[in-house]
Design a protein around this motif. Structure first.
Motif, PDB file in Angstrom:
ATOM      1  N   UNK A  43      -1.045  23.889   7.189  1.00  0.00           N
ATOM      2  CA  UNK A  43      -0.944  22.428   7.328  1.00  0.00           C
ATOM      3  C   UNK A  43      -1.625  21.722   6.153  1.00  0.00           C
ATOM      4  N   UNK A  44      -2.790  22.207   5.762  1.00  0.00           N
ATOM      5  CA  UNK A  44      -3.515  21.578   4.643  1.00  0.00           C
ATOM      6  C   UNK A  44      -2.724  21.720   3.343  1.00  0.00           C
ATOM      7  N   UNK A  70       3.497  26.210  25.343  1.00  0.00           N
ATOM      8  CA  UNK A  70       2.430  25.310  25.763  1.00  0.00           C
ATOM      9  C   UNK A  70       1.094  25.757  25.207  1.00  0.00           C
ATOM     10  N   UNK A  71       0.288  24.758  24.837  1.00  0.00           N
ATOM     11  CA  UNK A  71      -1.025  25.024  24.287  1.00  0.00           C
ATOM     12  C   UNK A  71      -1.997  25.332  25.420  1.00  0.00           C
ATOM     13  N   UNK A  76      -8.767  24.587  19.278  1.00  0.00           N
ATOM     14  CA  UNK A  76      -8.078  24.570  18.001  1.00  0.00           C
ATOM     15  C   UNK A  76      -6.913  23.585  18.035  1.00  0.00           C
ATOM     16  N   UNK A  77      -6.842  22.713  17.039  1.00  0.00           N
ATOM     17  CA  UNK A  77      -5.758  21.734  16.971  1.00  0.00           C
ATOM     18  C   UNK A  77      -4.444  22.426  16.630  1.00  0.00           C
ATOM     19  N   UNK A  78      -3.349  21.880  17.153  1.00  0.00           N
ATOM     20  CA  UNK A  78      -2.029  22.424  16.849  1.00  0.00           C
ATOM     21  C   UNK A  78      -1.637  22.076  15.416  1.00  0.00           C
ATOM     22  N   UNK A 134      -0.701  15.715  11.066  1.00  0.00           N
ATOM     23  CA  UNK A 134      -0.825  14.272  11.273  1.00  0.00           C
ATOM     24  C   UNK A 134      -2.187  13.768  10.817  1.00  0.00           C
ATOM     25  N   UNK A 135      -3.223  14.572  11.040  1.00  0.00           N
ATOM     26  CA  UNK A 135      -4.567  14.184  10.609  1.00  0.00           C
ATOM     27  C   UNK A 135      -4.660  14.158   9.079  1.00  0.00           C
TER      28      UNK A 135
END
Length: 874
Positions: free
Chosen positions: A302-303, A325-326, A332-334, A340-341
């Motif tokens: 993601x980064x 499903x998480x 831990x973020x998906x 998005x962050x």
């Protein structure tokens, strides 16, 4: 090098939304119209399931017969070379054994050879729309074409028909077999489905019309971009195809640029062949959809995507979201949350993707493959070793803190020695249990009397697990950094080595060696010359590369020749001539092909995304270097031609002046002798002048002829052993008559001096040197010819005691058309050919000629010749 490309043919697509709307019929009617206008039209292929009236219309056209397997005869069409070829079903998949896997590739080759093509296509066969069409019809079509083929077509004619009319045709049996009519009407050819497909086809044609001819906007100086830049992620996930098509449709709708980004992580190398093959297919799909493939490296996917999006000016990001499903207890973020962050200011489009049971099973299989028995044994041995060391410390009276540090060290060693995080986690947990079992009271139980031990165990486990995680991450990053550094170094070395090479052969050999160094595979290079490929150069990765793989058979050479002619990749791991043992790539720049490189691949093997990018970078640098080398050669040829033109101009100017003067003198003196009675003394003086001018002309012509023969290499040098004294005497008998005004003598040694020379040429050298001394010294000057032996050479010098030659002119006196004391080449009786001819003759004899100062004044011209050994037979 390929410098000329013939006209590319034009493609016309007859486009419809379903079978039976009349695409083939409209295509054939248009072909008949072109035939009636006088164009050379042939029918290459029409599907046999067409209506009888359509087949009759096709049969009446001029034909290039199909192959026995009912496939298009591509070679037959290429040999026939019509103006227009009719080829039905653009999205058809060819039977195995043909040159190309897909028919659209056959048509691309026809277009590249200058042949216009008419063909047909349905909307569901477009790559970017197959998912949408499948959601309408419930069926995924396997035969698809890249959207760029559709968008680049010269014409697209929409063949439209009302859905009700199409259903009527189906009932009449014109579209499907009679036994399948009811099934087709109830399942595929329903009114709702046909209406939706029709809307899809109309919208796609409208999009194509909207983007046709739209100019690209410039970004900065010399860069092109569009308003929107869309970034999509590449992965080996089975659902990645859906995401790529969604991104392609978005790029088409916005008229934007599409970039497909692959983030290579430390786990990429651990992918099995199935995953690697799927990733390669996704990259190929992205290319077909018009995306630019880019690769970055890092552990946080993601980064890396966010950083690339910010740097590249991306306006929209398209990613997938798993339907799994998480875990509610996971901190831990998906992936989508992290993205998005990282990108709060960029639009992010998340495409839902359902993880199939096959994908879950595959993920578990990969995990099990990583949990090897070898790593388990290593972890166990390290734990046992840490326990033994702890017992030793306990016997020596060390505190529990030291023993805890030993176990933490063991966990770190486990993280470094094993390949998966599971072993670090298990090692951390087991270390806490082992410490409790062996070192806390009561010993050899899992009980603890001290109430603070649970906190100690928790801190020990946390410290061990964090330390092992960091160690594992550092190990992976170090491995990735080392690989990246090595590949980067190969690229830098390639750039420097290519710049150091001085010719095309050296450039090609350097590029081939660097490719072999990078890929550790056998590399084959075909140079290009005169519009065809030269004999290949093989750089084997192993000692037996040439004989083991057989890269030089006729099939491999034919594939390389096809790549050279068509400027496209082919061979192993491609859909064109895929039976070859090597992947063949063109070395190209600015549309010109400078050669072909073959990369040996095992059965079913392909280059990774990163390897492919590096190979293309090296080949581009090689092409640029070869292009510069050819430009340099052309520039040198132009300079040589300009120099020759300048020499020719100087020669003509000099001849026009220097021939006119003596000829005027000769004709004037002859006229005086013919018209006036003269006394004996005057007549003798005029005869002498006429003779002198004639001899000057003779020597001038001799020098011109000799210079011409020396320059074009037609002068034949007949080397024989000659007596130097005879050569000198012969030269003195032919020197200018003005030699009587000078003192000329030869000071030769008493010993016999034999030299290996062409006697006629060396006599001419001596005559020119003596005449030069006579010309530039006043009357009464002394001219001396000397010789001496030095090693295996004989040095001959011609010295005078005239005014000499200034130092700044000594370096130029042997240049053609240069005359000392006057740099203008057309000065009177001074063409500057004599000394230039002397230098050419002496150089052809393997010697050197120089000029130095004479003492106390004057000049000395010295040249060297090869001495001939004197053999005395008693």
């Amino acid at each position: 090098m390929e410098t000329h490309r013939e006209r590319r043919g034009e493609l016309k697509i007859f486009f419809g939304y379903a079978a039976g709307v009349g695409k083939t019929s409209a295509m054939l009617k248009s072909a008949w119209e072109q035939l009636e206008k006088g164009r050379d039209v042939v029918c290459g292929h029409v599907e046999q399931h067409s209506r009888a009236s359509v087949l009759e219309m096709a049969a009446e056209l001029p034909q290039v017969p199909e192959k026995e397997n009912r496939e298009l005869d591509l070679d037959g069409l290429m040999a026939r070379r019509p103006e227009l070829a009719v080829v039905d079903e653009l999205a058809h998949t060819n039977r195995p054994g043909g040159r190309h896997e897909k028919r659209y590739q056959d048509i691309e080759e026809l277009l590249n050879s200058g042949i216009d093509v008419y063909t047909t296509l349905n909307v569901q066969h477009l790559e970017s729309l197959c998912d949408v069409a499948a959601s309408i019809t419930g069926t995924i079509v396997r035969e698809r074409i890249p959207d760029k083929i559709f968008d680049r077509a010269a014409q697209v004619e929409l063949v439209d028909l009302e859905p009700e009319e199409l259903r009527r045709r189906i009932r009449e049996g014109d579209v499907v077999r009679e036994s399948q009519i009811e099934t087709a009407l109830q399942n595929y050819f329903t009114l709702e489905k046909l209406t939706a497909l029709r809307k899809l086809a109309l919208r796609r044609c409208a999009e194509r019309s909207g983007h046709a001819g739209k100019p690209e906007r410039r970004k900065g100086a010399g860069e092109f971009r569009t308003e929107e830049s869309i970034l999509v992620g590449l992965s080996s996930s089975p659902s990645n195809e859906k995401i790529l098509r969604a991104a392609a449709r978005m790029a088409g709708a916005f008229g934007g640029r599409l970039t497909a980004l692959f983030v290579e992580t430390p786990e990429t190398e651990a992918m099995n062949r199935e995953n690697k093959e799927r990733l390669r297919n996704h990259m190929h799909l992205a290319e077909q959809l018009g995306a630019v493939i880019e690769t970055v490296y890092g552990e946080d996917v993601a980064f890396q995507i966010a950083e690339y999006a910010r740097i590249s000016g991306t306006t929209k990001v398209v990613v997938g979201r798993s339907g799994v499903k998480k875990n509610r207890f996971s901190l831990k973020a998906s992936f989508s949350e992290k993205l998005t962050f990282y990108l709060p200011d960029i639009d992010i489009y998340i495409i839902p993707e359902q993880e199939t049971a096959e994908a879950v099973l595959h993920r578990k299989k990969v995990l099990n493959e990583k949990l090897t028995s070898g790593d388990f044994v290593k972890s166990l041995l390290i734990l046992v070793g840490a326990t033994i060391i702890g017992k030793a410390f306990q016997s020596l009276g060390f505190g529990e803190a030291n023993i805890i540090m030993v176990y933490i060290l063991g966990v770190l060693v486990t993280a470094v020695a094993t390949s998966h995080r599971v072993f670090s986690l298990c090692s951390s947990l087991v270390s806490v249990l082992a410490f409790n079992f062996f070192f806390t009271k009561p010993e050899y139980t899992l009980k603890a009397y001290d109430a603070s031990y649970p906190v100690t165990f928790l801190i020990m486990f946390t410290a061990a697990f964090l330390a092992s995680s960091l160690a594992l991450k550092i190990k992976k990053q170090a491995r990735q950094s080392a690989k990246t550094a090595y590949r980067t170094q190969v690229l830098l070395d390639t750039n420097q080595l290519l710049q150091q090479e001085k010719d095309g052969a050296g450039i090609a050999k350097t590029a081939v060696r660097q490719l072999m160094k990078l890929l550790k595979r056998d590399i084959i290079y075909y140079g290009a010359s005169g519009g065809s490929l030269e004999e290949p150069l093989i750089c084997p990765a192993g000692e037996d590369g040439r004989g083991r793989f057989g890269y030089l058979d006729d099939n491999e050479k034919a594939v390389a020749a096809w790549v050279y002619r068509n400027n496209k990749r082919a061979g192993a791991s491609t859909s064109t001539l895929g039976s070859a043992k090597c992947l063949y790539l063109a070395i190209r720049s600015q549309g010109a092909v400078y050669g072909v490189v073959g990369i040996a691949l095992e059965q079913g093997e392909s280059l990774s995304a990163f390897e492919n990018n590096l190979v293309l970078s090296i080949l581009l640098e090689c092409a640029v270097a070869l292009e510069k080398e050819q430009l340099r050669q052309k520039r040198e040829e132009a300079q040589a031609q300009a120099k020759n033109e300048q020499l020719r101009a100087n020669l003509l100017r000099s001849i026009s002046h220097d021939l006119r003067t003596p000829l005027t003198s000769i004709s004037g003196n002859a006229g005086i002798l013919m018209s006036n009675p003269l006394d004996e003394i005057t007549r003798k003086r005029l005869y002498t002048d006429i003779y002198d001018d004639s001899m000057w002309l003779y020597n001038l012509v001799e020098n011109l002829l000799s210079v011409t023969r020396m320059e074009d290499g037609t002068m034949h040098i007949n080397m024989q052993a000659e007596l130097l004294e005879e050569l000198v005497m012969e030269a003195l008998r032919h020197v200018s008559r003005k030699s009587k005004e000078h003192v000329i003598r030869a000071e030769l040694p008493d010993d016999l001096q034999l030299v290996r020379v062409d006697s006629k040429l060396i006599v001419q050298v001596l005559i020119n040197l003596v005449d030069n001394a006579i010309k530039y010294t006043p009357g009464g000057s002394e001219i001396v010819i000397r010789s001496r032996a030095e090693g295996g050479r004989v040095l001959i010098s011609v010295a005078d005691d005239g005014p000499g030659i200034p130092d700044e002119q000594k370096s130029r006196v042997f240049e053609m058309f240069y005359t000392a004391g006057n740099t203008v080449a057309d000065s009177r009786r001074g063409m500057g050919l004599g000394l230039a001819l002397c230098k050419s003759i002496i150089t052809a004899h393997g010697g050197q000629i120089t000029v130095t100062d004479n003492s106390p004044h004057g000049a000395v011209f010295t040249f060297s010749l090869t001495a001939e050994e004197v053999k005395i037979h008693e």
